[in-house]
Design a protein around this motif. Structure first.
Motif, PDB file in Angstrom:
ATOM      1  N   ASP A 163       0.827  -1.205   0.000  1.00 12.80           N
ATOM      2  CA  ASP A 163       0.000   0.000   0.000  1.00 12.80           C
ATOM      3  C   ASP A 163       0.859   1.252   0.000  1.00 12.80           C
ATOM      4  OD1 ASP A 163      -2.250  -1.546   0.081  1.00 12.80           O
ATOM      5  OD2 ASP A 163      -2.673  -1.223   2.203  1.00 12.80           O
ATOM      6  N   TRP A 164       1.940   1.194   0.765  1.00 13.16           N
ATOM      7  CA  TRP A 164       2.767   2.383   0.993  1.00 13.16           C
ATOM      8  C   TRP A 164       3.551   2.744  -0.266  1.00 13.16           C
ATOM      9  CZ3 TRP A 164      -0.119   2.909   4.796  1.00 13.16           C
ATOM     10  CH2 TRP A 164      -0.460   1.823   5.589  1.00 13.16           C
ATOM     11  N   ALA A 165       3.964   1.735  -1.029  1.00 13.44           N
ATOM     12  CA  ALA A 165       4.649   2.008  -2.296  1.00 13.44           C
ATOM     13  C   ALA A 165       3.674   2.561  -3.331  1.00 13.44           C
ATOM     14  CB  ALA A 165       5.299   0.727  -2.809  1.00 13.44           C
ATOM     15  N   TYR A 204       5.717  10.985   4.836  1.00 16.89           N
ATOM     16  CA  TYR A 204       6.288   9.651   4.589  1.00 16.89           C
ATOM     17  C   TYR A 204       7.280   9.679   3.425  1.00 16.89           C
ATOM     18  CZ  TYR A 204       6.433   4.559   3.918  1.00 16.89           C
ATOM     19  OH  TYR A 204       6.841   3.256   3.798  1.00 16.89           O
ATOM     20  N   ARG A 205       6.843  10.241   2.285  1.00 15.25           N
ATOM     21  CA  ARG A 205       7.719  10.215   1.113  1.00 15.25           C
ATOM     22  C   ARG A 205       8.946  11.100   1.313  1.00 15.25           C
ATOM     23  NH1 ARG A 205       5.394  11.229  -4.889  1.00 15.25           N
ATOM     24  NH2 ARG A 205       5.319  13.409  -4.199  1.00 15.25           N
ATOM     25  N   GLN A 206       8.786  12.232   1.969  1.00 16.66           N
ATOM     26  CA  GLN A 206       9.931  13.107   2.215  1.00 16.66           C
ATOM     27  C   GLN A 206      10.971  12.434   3.111  1.00 16.66           C
ATOM     28  OE1 GLN A 206      10.886  16.059   0.881  1.00 16.66           O
ATOM     29  NE2 GLN A 206       9.175  15.650  -0.510  1.00 16.66           N
ATOM     30  N   ASP A 207      10.514  11.640   4.077  1.00 16.74           N
ATOM     31  CA  ASP A 207      11.454  10.903   4.932  1.00 16.74           C
ATOM     32  C   ASP A 207      12.302   9.940   4.104  1.00 16.74           C
ATOM     33  OD1 ASP A 207      10.652  12.208   7.185  1.00 16.74           O
ATOM     34  OD2 ASP A 207       9.433  10.574   7.989  1.00 16.74           O
ATOM     35  N   ARG A 208      11.672   9.270   3.152  1.00 17.34           N
ATOM     36  CA  ARG A 208      12.399   8.327   2.310  1.00 17.34           C
ATOM     37  C   ARG A 208      13.385   9.058   1.384  1.00 17.34           C
ATOM     38  NH1 ARG A 208      10.941   3.183   1.969  1.00 17.34           N
ATOM     39  NH2 ARG A 208      11.604   3.033  -0.215  1.00 17.34           N
ATOM     40  N   LEU A 209      12.968  10.199   0.857  1.00 16.98           N
ATOM     41  CA  LEU A 209      13.855  10.973  -0.017  1.00 16.98           C
ATOM     42  C   LEU A 209      15.080  11.467   0.749  1.00 16.98           C
ATOM     43  CD1 LEU A 209      11.233  13.032  -2.070  1.00 16.98           C
ATOM     44  CD2 LEU A 209      12.646  11.125  -2.886  1.00 16.98           C
ATOM     45  N   ARG A 210      14.871  11.871   2.007  1.00 18.21           N
ATOM     46  CA  ARG A 210      16.000  12.336   2.826  1.00 18.21           C
ATOM     47  C   ARG A 210      16.998  11.204   3.064  1.00 18.21           C
ATOM     48  NH1 ARG A 210      12.227  16.014   5.241  1.00 18.21           N
ATOM     49  NH2 ARG A 210      11.387  14.385   6.580  1.00 18.21           N
ATOM     50  N   LEU A 211      16.488   9.994   3.292  1.00 16.49           N
ATOM     51  CA  LEU A 211      17.374   8.849   3.496  1.00 16.49           C
ATOM     52  C   LEU A 211      18.227   8.597   2.254  1.00 16.49           C
ATOM     53  CD1 LEU A 211      15.184   6.202   5.390  1.00 16.49           C
ATOM     54  CD2 LEU A 211      17.286   7.267   6.198  1.00 16.49           C
ATOM     55  N   ARG A 212      17.591   8.658   1.100  1.00 17.01           N
ATOM     56  CA  ARG A 212      18.322   8.405  -0.148  1.00 17.01           C
ATOM     57  C   ARG A 212      19.382   9.472  -0.400  1.00 17.01           C
ATOM     58  NH1 ARG A 212      13.239   6.761  -4.098  1.00 17.01           N
ATOM     59  NH2 ARG A 212      12.779   4.748  -3.106  1.00 17.01           N
ATOM     60  N   GLY A 215      22.578   9.024   1.267  1.00 18.02           N
ATOM     61  CA  GLY A 215      23.359   7.870   0.831  1.00 18.02           C
ATOM     62  C   GLY A 215      22.937   6.566   1.456  1.00 18.02           C
ATOM     63  N   LYS A 216      21.848   6.564   2.226  1.00 19.32           N
ATOM     64  CA  LYS A 216      21.369   5.340   2.872  1.00 19.32           C
ATOM     65  C   LYS A 216      20.319   4.670   1.994  1.00 19.32           C
ATOM     66  CE  LYS A 216      22.076   7.207   7.515  1.00 19.32           C
ATOM     67  NZ  LYS A 216      21.430   7.589   8.792  1.00 19.32           N
ATOM     68  N   ASN A 217      20.212   3.351   2.148  1.00 23.89           N
ATOM     69  CA  ASN A 217      19.206   2.588   1.412  1.00 23.89           C
ATOM     70  C   ASN A 217      17.877   2.686   2.154  1.00 23.89           C
ATOM     71  OD1 ASN A 217      17.653   0.801  -0.004  1.00 23.89           O
ATOM     72  ND2 ASN A 217      19.018  -0.965   0.263  1.00 23.89           N
ATOM     73  N   ALA A 218      16.874   3.249   1.495  1.00 26.80           N
ATOM     74  CA  ALA A 218      15.568   3.410   2.143  1.00 26.80           C
ATOM     75  C   ALA A 218      14.842   2.080   2.322  1.00 26.80           C
ATOM     76  CB  ALA A 218      14.695   4.363   1.323  1.00 26.80           C
ATOM     77  N   GLY A 219      15.249   1.061   1.557  1.00 29.68           N
ATOM     78  CA  GLY A 219      14.650  -0.262   1.701  1.00 29.68           C
ATOM     79  C   GLY A 219      13.206  -0.315   1.231  1.00 29.68           C
ATOM     80  N   GLN A 220      12.507  -1.370   1.645  1.00 29.44           N
ATOM     81  CA  GLN A 220      11.110  -1.533   1.271  1.00 29.44           C
ATOM     82  C   GLN A 220      10.248  -0.470   1.940  1.00 29.44           C
ATOM     83  OE1 GLN A 220      10.083  -5.542   2.406  1.00 29.44           O
ATOM     84  NE2 GLN A 220      11.007  -6.434   0.573  1.00 29.44           N
ATOM     85  N   CYS A 221       9.090  -0.221   1.314  1.00 26.21           N
ATOM     86  CA  CYS A 221       8.135   0.729   1.904  1.00 26.21           C
ATOM     87  C   CYS A 221       7.356   0.036   3.012  1.00 26.21           C
ATOM     88  CB  CYS A 221       7.177   1.252   0.827  1.00 26.21           C
ATOM     89  SG  CYS A 221       7.945   2.357  -0.360  1.00 26.21           S
ATOM     90  N   LEU A 222       7.776   0.255   4.245  1.00 27.13           N
ATOM     91  CA  LEU A 222       7.111  -0.341   5.408  1.00 27.13           C
ATOM     92  C   LEU A 222       5.962   0.555   5.861  1.00 27.13           C
ATOM     93  CD1 LEU A 222      10.307  -1.432   7.358  1.00 27.13           C
ATOM     94  CD2 LEU A 222       8.858  -2.847   5.883  1.00 27.13           C
ATOM     95  N   PRO A 223       5.062   0.054   6.691  1.00 21.65           N
ATOM     96  CA  PRO A 223       3.971   0.897   7.195  1.00 21.65           C
ATOM     97  C   PRO A 223       4.518   2.125   7.927  1.00 21.65           C
ATOM     98  CG  PRO A 223       3.551  -1.407   7.697  1.00 21.65           C
ATOM     99  CD  PRO A 223       4.943  -1.349   7.152  1.00 21.65           C
ATOM    100  N   PRO A 224       3.782   3.222   7.897  1.00 20.62           N
ATOM    101  CA  PRO A 224       4.242   4.435   8.601  1.00 20.62           C
ATOM    102  C   PRO A 224       4.487   4.151  10.075  1.00 20.62           C
ATOM    103  CG  PRO A 224       2.345   4.922   7.208  1.00 20.62           C
ATOM    104  CD  PRO A 224       2.487   3.434   7.221  1.00 20.62           C
TER     105      PRO A 224
END
Length: 457
Positions: A163-165, A204-212, A215-224
């Motif tokens: 769902d999150w992806a 949620y999406r901004q958190d993943r973009l910041r990780l990337r 230089g970190k691997n954001a991994g799978q889209c887990l529940p919030p």
């Protein structure tokens, strides 16, 4: 924990399509000798073994035995993933692990020659980069992205994306169009979901973009996370003046994701709950009452219908190809082989007609078009499928309605089935005319599944 036998026991399908586990003695002897010290340790994991085997595969004279061990492990992992998918979705969506095995468990015995096709295990070994990822994760990724497997799952209403992806890569404009044109929601409902999606992206999406970016691997889209949910609640309150509890927020987010999932299943050729499909059910299951027993009947009928739809498609493809080959005075002549390889290269390898010509011994693009006669082939499959599915649905209908009413329902059923099959064929036709094909239609996926079996014979 390492299960050593996974590296010398090959899981494959036998000639009847049943799962078979074959012990490879040479692989067992090699593995127990190569890893005798490692296996004596109290705690080890698969990664150490896999890293060493991959090194041997690429750098050592022992590469053949190392490859056999890796192929055994891959086959075990593939079977495990299919079993997990059956446990999670099979009962509700009407399929078994055996149905899934037929798509991805395509390794052959080392005693047999491997020609004319590239197994999934081969693709996994050739594409894995040990510098960038985990071997187990790579196997799972390629299995769950397998085109034919995904086409089958979509047909059964299963879309293997979280769902999150889905929410991550849906824009506000797309959501508005889908909820307007596909679901016909009110402007107020669409505005509410739009605000919710924008909030989800802002947190949620901004958190993943910041990780990337770090230089970190954001991994799978887990529940919030709990913190992200609280941030979303605060964001909505400050920006839109709306107060939501965490439970209500997540219920609305999941509802939004479910609608987007159902839409994606539909546009990819799966059986979403569209009006045309339910026309078949409604003309059989008409009743003045709307109780739980009727709901159960509808689910039962829909499951049976989906299975029949796939079975009839498979049978129609097989019989249409068989008849095409039998039209020649000599069934095994050169043109028959050209047809099989040509249609495989077009639908499964997605090559153009001009590219195919040189590979099958022809000079010009028009000669390939004349050989394959794709429009004629699709029309043939369509007629066979309509007849097959019509008979199946009428047979199923006897369990849900008074037999005396069947003659009145037959015409309605035929119209509804014609619409479903026309949609299937139109998708295949659109795919064939698109020079930049990216995804396979259900028609092409099932055709490729059958052709792979033909080429393995």
């Amino acid at each position: 924990m390492v299960v050593a036998s996974n590296y010398w026991r090959l899981v494959r399908l036998d000639a009847t399509g049943r799962r078979k586990v074959e012990e490879i003695v040479s692989a067992k002897t090699f593995f127990q000798t190569e890893f005798s010290v490692l296996l004596s340790q109290a705690e080890i994991d698969d990664r150490k073994i896999q890293t060493h085997l991959l090194h041997l595969l690429r750098e050592s004279p022992k590469s053949a035995l190392a490859e056999t061990c890796l192929r055994c492990f891959i086959s075990q992992k593939i079977a495990q993933i299919c079993i997990q998918l059956e446990a999670k979705f099979g009962n509700k969506h009407g399929f078994t692990r055996g149905d899934l095995f037929s798509f991805v468990l395509d390794e052959v015995s080392p005693k047999q020659s491997k020609t004319n096709y590239r197994s999934l295990a081969t693709e996994i070994l050739e594409t894995f980069d040990c510098q960038k990822g985990n071997f187990n994760s790579w196997i799972a990724r390629l299995v769950k992205h397998h085109r034919e497997l995904n086409a089958f799952l979509l047909q059964h209403g299963v879309y293997l994306v979280s769902d999150w992806a889905i929410l991550n890569d849906t824009t506000s404009r797309q959501l508005q169009r889908i909820f307007t044109e596909f679901y016909h929601l009110t402007s107020g409902e669409i505005q509410q979901f739009t605000l919710l999606l924008e909030t989800y992206h802002a947190i949620y999406r901004q958190d993943r973009l910041r990780l990337r970016k770090s230089g970190k691997n954001a991994g799978q889209c887990l529940p919030p996370s709990k913190a992200q949910i609280e941030e979303m609640i605060s964001y909505i309150r400050v920006k839109y003046g709306i107060d939501l509890s965490s439970e209500k927020l997540m219920n609305q987010v999941r509802e939004m994701a479910n609608k987007l999932r159902e839409y994606r299943i539909y546009i990819r050729g799966g059986m979403a709950k569209t009006q045309s499909l339910y026309t078949v059910e409604n003309c059989i299951l008409e009743s003045p009452s709307q109780d739980n027993s009727q709901e159960e009947e509808e689910v039962e009928f829909l499951t049976a219908y989906r299975t029949a739809f796939l079975n009839c498609l498979d049978k129609s493809l097989e019989s249409a190809i068989s008849d095409r080959l039998n039209r020649s005075s000599r069934p095994k002549n050169h043109s028959s082989q050209q047809f099989i390889f040509g249609i495989h290269l077009f639908h499964c390898e997605q090559l153009s007609m001009s590219e195919i010509a040189g590979l099958i011994g022809l000079e010009y693009q028009y000669q390939v078009s004349r050989l394959l006669k794709l429009k004629e082939f699709r029309a043939d499959v369509r007629q066979r499928m309509l007849k097959c599915l019509h008979n199946c649905v009428l047979q199923q209908a006897t369990a849900y309605t008074d037999p005396d009413l069947l003659p009145q329902l037959e015409q309605k059923i035929e119209v509804a089935l014609d619409e479903q099959i026309t949609q299937l064929i139109n998708q295949a036709e659109a795919e064939s005319s698109n020079p930049n094909r990216r995804e396979q239609s259900l028609f092409a996926a099932r055709l490729c599944h059958y052709l792979k079996q033909v080429l393995q014979r």
